[in-house]
Design an enzyme around this catalytic site. Structure first.
Site: not given
Ligand code: PEP
Ligand code: MG
Length: 588
Positions: A200, A442, A466, A513
């Protein structure tokens, strides 16, 4: 550990947790455990001792509520929520019963007993593998320390809200509640012996924009209050008694950083366009509605990934359609006319709500997670889809399904979407006219059938976190195999290329992302591979945009075709990083 001792200066390498450079006088905060006296008490004194504990608990609760309130005002509800865990410690029945039992059994003063018991709890937590749980040890120590202060009648000893002189605070473990209260104008930076990226204290330091480094063992014994030090929150280096040469070098570095900050600021509302005129969309990842403020300040073009799990975690009952609608709508309205991509629930794997915490799966990452849960719990899924459709009446919204592994899953999800849409229309509820649908790529299998998936959706978003884990069979949370987790692995690159090509063949746009999108060393590779959108944490938007505006896509396309033929992840990373460095040396 000291890495260099020359010209009287001593350099220690810690873990950087909040960027920035600070130079100033040191204030070492003492360790409290050594100051706690141990006293024997009479049997007749036991009730009074227990009463003292309850009085101190009540006073600590009041203090923490004040801190929580201050944090809410300065930093927002999400950060204030961090102190809920502290308040829970004050009510922990097992811990309190154990303290009372020891006071009776050992006939010892309550502050001593509380310290012993809390330390035992904290040490047990500190030893578990889960980093998040490990960091909770700091919460217990923080709360116990505050209760002990009340018991000992020590007030304001750690009061960093009223410092007289600017200083760099060095402590064994700076309590999150102390960090939250500190006077930003007086505390130039801080360094601690313990802590990690997700503590934190580290999170709050980043929010407050105070340079900080943690993981500097024995630093409280090496540093002296009143002496000078130089703290580099970018690299995690702490220099005690810095030499003139070091100060000069850092002075130049600071000037360059200030100049860079100015250039980044001037680009805030400029598009992410390459030197040869290719436009990319640069959007933000968020996981809480409060993040919209940083999204707007960052100059992002909307949200490319709104993780909705926070709504479902740390609570008994699931949120209903109405609650979700209000949250999604608040984000959509705050960012309109920019679009918001809402990802449906991605629970499972490392994101377990209290109700699933002991689901007993041997391989949770290969188990019941994300879209699999949604499709097997249609009531929950449909109420989320309805909330998203309704939020779409207030601004541009897109929906995205996580962890897609087959065309069947997308079709099943789309069928639910079509049915709830028809139901809402029938009831005369206002909803989005058009809701673009995306699939997250993913899983390697999804990339391999991206051509078929593209016919079912409007866009793809590559979840490279992922995707890397599943491609290389590396658990992204396991420290032992952390070095094998390389998004620059040629196999990952080839899957990205397949997805981009398949998407473009069907005129679908393709974004990224995962964390890779915000990693400036890999941005040249992604631009060269032809992705259309990068969605990154708001803090990374300015740098990524600055870099994109200095790159030429035509040259990167050539580079990408060479990267796809590389043998190793290191080779890919080196070449992509070189391209970034050449284009934007100021970022490195
Ligand atoms: C990813 O797997 O790249 C992703 C954006 O999803 P998360 O990190 O939420 O699993
Ligand atoms: Mg993911």
């Amino acid at each position: 550990m000291s890495v260099r001792e020359s010209s009287g200066e001593r350099i220690f390498q810690g873990i950087p947790v909040s960027p920035g450079i600070a130079h100033g006088r040191i204030l070492v905060l003492g360790r409290r455990d050594t100051d706690i006296p141990q006293r024997a008490i009479e049997e007749s004194g036991i009730p009074a001792e227990i009463n003292r504990l309850h009085a101190a608990l009540a006073s600590t609760r009041k203090d923490l509520e004040v801190v929580q309130d201050q944090v809410r005002q300065v930093m927002g509800a999400a950060e204030a929520g961090l102190f809920d865990a502290h308040l829970l410690v004050l009510e922990d029945p097992t811990l309190l019963a154990e303290v009372a039992r020891h006071v009776r059994q050992d006939r010892c003063n309550v502050e001593w007993v509380l310290h012993q018991v809390a330390e035992r709890y904290a040490s047990a937590l500190a030893a578990v593998e889960d980093e998040y749980l490990r960091e909770r040890a700091a919460d217990i120590r923080d709360v116990a320390g505050r209760v002990i202060d009340h018991l000992l009648g020590i007030f304001g000893e750690q009061d960093l809200a009223h410092l007289k002189e600017p200083c760099i605070v060095i402590a064994h473990d700076l309590a999150p509640s102390t960090t939250a209260q500190l006077d930003r104008t007086k505390v130039l930076g801080f360094a601690t012996e313990t802590g990690g990226q997700t503590s934190h204290t580290a999170i709050l330091a980043r929010k407050l924009r105070i340079p900080a480094a943690v993981g500097l063992p024995e630093i409280t014994q090496r540093a002296r209050s009143g002496k000078f030090c130089l703290l580099d929150g970018h690299s995690g280096k702490l220099t005690l008694d810095p030499s003139d040469q070091t100060l000069f070098e850092y002075g130049q570095l600071s000037q360059r950083r200030v100049a860079l900050e100015d250039s980044l600021e001037s680009l805030r509302y400029q598009p992410a366009v390459t030197l040869d005129g290719h436009r990319l969309i640069l959007s933000a990842n968020i996981d809480h509605p409060d993040d919209v403020v940083s999204v707007r300040n960052s100059g992002a073009e909307g949200v490319g990934l709104f993780r909705t799990e926070f709504l479902f975690m740390n609570r008994g009952e699931l949120p209903d359609e109405e609650e979700q609608y209000r949250v999604y709508r608040s984000v959509v309205e705050a960012l309109a006319p920019e679009p918001v991509i809402i990802r449906t629930l991605d629970l499972g794997g490392d994101k377990l709500p209290s109700s699933m915490a002991h689901s007993g799966e041997l391989n949770p990452f290969l188990g019941w997670r994300a879209i699999r849960i949604s499709l097997s719990e249609p009531t929950t899924f449909r109420s989320q889809l309805k909330a998203i459709l309704r939020a779409g009446a207030h601004g541009p919204v897109r929906v995205m399904y996580p962890m897609i592994s087959s065309v069947d899953e997308v079709r099943a999800a789309n069928t639910h979407l079509a049915e709830v849409r028809a139901e809402l229309v029938e009831r005369g509820v206002s909803i989005a006219d058009k809701l673009e649908v995306g699939a997250m790529i993913e899983i390697p299998g999804a990339a391999l059938v991206a051509g078929a998936l593209a016919r079912e959706v409007d866009f793809f978003s590559l979840g490279t976190n992922d995707l890397t884990g599943y491609t290389l069979a590396v658990d992204r949370l396991n420290e032992r195999v952390a070095s094998l987790f390389c998004s620059s692995h040629p196999a990952v690159l080839r899957l990205i290329q397949m997805t981009v090509d398949a998407g473009h063949r069907s005129s679908r746009w393709v974004g990224v992302c995962g964390e890779m999108a915000g990693d400036i060393s890999m941005v040249p590779a992604l631009v060269g591979l032809g992705v259309d959108e990068l969605s990154v944490t708001p803090a990374a938007i300015p740098q990524v945009k600055y870099l994109i505006r200095r790159l030429r896509r035509d040259a990167l396309q050539v580079l990408a075709s060479e990267l796809l033929l590389c043998d190793t992840a290191q080779e890919v990373l080196r070449r992509s990083l070189n391209a970034a460095r050449q284009a934007a040396p100021a970022l490195f």
